[in-house]
Enzyme design. Structure first.
Site, PDB file in Angstrom:
ATOM      1  N   SER A 257      -8.532   1.856  12.889  1.00 41.56           N
ATOM      2  CA  SER A 257      -9.092   2.157  11.573  1.00 41.56           C
ATOM      3  C   SER A 257      -9.446   3.620  11.364  1.00 41.56           C
ATOM      4  O   SER A 257      -9.702   4.035  10.227  1.00 41.56           O
ATOM      5  CB  SER A 257     -10.347   1.300  11.320  1.00 41.56           C
ATOM      6  OG  SER A 257      -9.992  -0.029  11.032  1.00 41.56           O
TER       7      SER A 257
ATOM      8  N   VAL B 143     -11.426  -0.115  15.924  1.00 42.67           N
ATOM      9  CA  VAL B 143     -11.547  -1.165  16.934  1.00 42.67           C
ATOM     10  C   VAL B 143     -10.801  -0.819  18.224  1.00 42.67           C
ATOM     11  O   VAL B 143     -10.881  -1.562  19.206  1.00 42.67           O
ATOM     12  CB  VAL B 143     -11.076  -2.538  16.400  1.00 42.67           C
ATOM     13  CG1 VAL B 143     -11.962  -3.017  15.266  1.00 42.67           C
ATOM     14  CG2 VAL B 143      -9.610  -2.505  15.993  1.00 42.67           C
TER      15      VAL B 143
ATOM     16  N   TYR C  22       1.294  -0.107   7.346  1.00 43.82           N
ATOM     17  CA  TYR C  22      -0.114  -0.148   7.742  1.00 43.82           C
ATOM     18  C   TYR C  22      -0.259  -0.347   9.252  1.00 43.82           C
ATOM     19  O   TYR C  22      -1.067   0.333   9.909  1.00 43.82           O
ATOM     20  CB  TYR C  22      -0.816  -1.263   6.980  1.00 43.82           C
ATOM     21  CG  TYR C  22      -2.265  -1.463   7.325  1.00 43.82           C
ATOM     22  CD1 TYR C  22      -3.244  -0.597   6.835  1.00 43.82           C
ATOM     23  CD2 TYR C  22      -2.676  -2.525   8.123  1.00 43.82           C
ATOM     24  CE1 TYR C  22      -4.579  -0.788   7.139  1.00 43.82           C
ATOM     25  CE2 TYR C  22      -4.005  -2.724   8.426  1.00 43.82           C
ATOM     26  CZ  TYR C  22      -4.954  -1.855   7.936  1.00 43.82           C
ATOM     27  OH  TYR C  22      -6.272  -2.047   8.247  1.00 43.82           O
TER      28      TYR C  22
ATOM     29  N   LYS D  23      -7.454   5.295   8.785  1.00 45.43           N
ATOM     30  CA  LYS D  23      -7.789   5.112   7.368  1.00 45.43           C
ATOM     31  C   LYS D  23      -8.380   6.388   6.774  1.00 45.43           C
ATOM     32  O   LYS D  23      -8.224   6.646   5.572  1.00 45.43           O
ATOM     33  CB  LYS D  23      -8.782   3.957   7.211  1.00 45.43           C
ATOM     34  CG  LYS D  23      -8.233   2.595   7.623  1.00 45.43           C
ATOM     35  CD  LYS D  23      -9.333   1.544   7.609  1.00 45.43           C
ATOM     36  CE  LYS D  23      -8.824   0.189   8.065  1.00 45.43           C
ATOM     37  NZ  LYS D  23      -9.898  -0.825   8.146  1.00 45.43           N
TER      38      LYS D  23
END
Length: 316
Positions: free
Chosen positions: A69, A268, A194, A72
């Site tokens: 993440s 994570v 993604y 992002k």
């Protein structure tokens, strides 16, 4: 509290590393992505990259890990550069207060994700970039290679494949947002992009360097003095840091703001990147996670860094 001199930073990092390692075993490695479940748990690395160009490391700071993440942050920045304020028509700027992979809020808020850093928001950002780039994975890698000044950065196809095979919840979010008109591309294509994005690998030293522009009014130190040295404007940088402070640590963002009071983005894979405006950036990695999906040792190390330096309370 007096801020530490550069000569004191290596000693501080060594002290924090020794204290942090006492917390091995208090978390668990992410196992919902099988490729991540195989990561050796007892690892800890930390790097501080300063705006003066120096970098200080300790422990496993040169071991590559899966950003997950944390990517992002970088895709959000790419979308902000491309779309400007039009971006906010499709994604919000509020903390979610829910798990990073929750689908509940999408139903009550008409398919508009709360912020760019929960999974639904990151999928919308990836959808936006999928419309702009034929090969989004290479566009992202190109930006990261520039910012980290390292042409060898890559994403791990095994991790991407493992994540893609277990992406049912993310696919459900994508189709739900598409039903509300907030998703423009084929969800399968966006999910491919993604998962490749999340499988990007970096070391703490590389990550600290790549995020340096957020501590430096948007300026890329690798291009200092050149016409395109600004990766973001100073105003955009301030706004990105504000979102990191309020939304960057999943549904533990409030706790992180209280304990650490620095803009952060967690992942994570066990990594955390933190921004100390006008000072530098900190990247820390340890794969054991707490119940919210944040690195146990990483959060401890950042909290101790703030306590020992005073950076968090006086620099944001």
């Amino acid at each position: 509290m007096a801020h530490p001199s550069l000569s004191e930073i290596p000693h501080l990092l060594q002290r924090i590393s020794e204290e942090a390692r006492a917390h091995f075993g208090e978390g668990k490695v992410a196992n919902y992505i099988p490729a991540l479940a195989n990561v050796k748990p007892n690892q800890f690395g930390m790097a501080i990259a300063c705006v003066d160009g120096s970098t200080h490391t300790v422990g496993d700071a040169h071991v590559p890990f899966s950003l997950q993440s944390i990517t992002k942050l970088f895709t959000f920045v790419l979308a902000l550069r491309a779309e400007g304020d039009a971006l906010w028509q499709r994604v919000g700027r509020e903390p979610s207060g829910a798990a990073f992979n929750s689908i509940v809020q999408l139903e009550t808020e008409n398919g508009i994700p709360r912020n760019p850093f929960i999974n639904a928001g990151a999928l919308v950002i990836t959808d936006i970039l999928t419309s702009r780039y034929v090969q989004l994975d290479y566009a992202l890698l190109g930006a990261l290679r520039r910012l980290a000044d390292d042409p060898e950065l890559h994403w791990n196809p095994e991790v991407a494949r493992s994540e893609r095979e277990h992406a049912d919840r993310n696919m459900a979010m994508a189709y739900f947002m598409k039903s509300h008109g907030n998703f423009h591309n084929d969800p399968a294509l966006v999910l491919d992009n993604y998962c490749a994005q999340c499988a990007t690998e970096m070391t703490c030293a590389q990550l600290a360097q790549a995020s340096m522009f957020l501590a430096n009014d948007g300026r890329d130190l690798t291009l200092q003095g050149q016409p395109d040295e600004h990766f973001l404007t100073a105003d955009q940088t301030r706004r990105v840091n504000a979102l990191l402070l309020t939304c960057g640590a999943y549904d533990a963002a409030g706790d992180f703001a209280y304990r650490i009071s620095l803009p952060v983005k967690t992942g994570v894979g066990g990594g955390i990147v933190a921004v100390i405006p006008e000072v530098g950036t900190v990247a820390v990695w340890s794969p054991e996670l707490d119940a919210k999906g944040n690195s146990v040792l990483g959060a401890f190390a950042l909290e101790r860094l703030v306590q020992l330096t005073g950076w968090g309370y006086s620099s944001v």
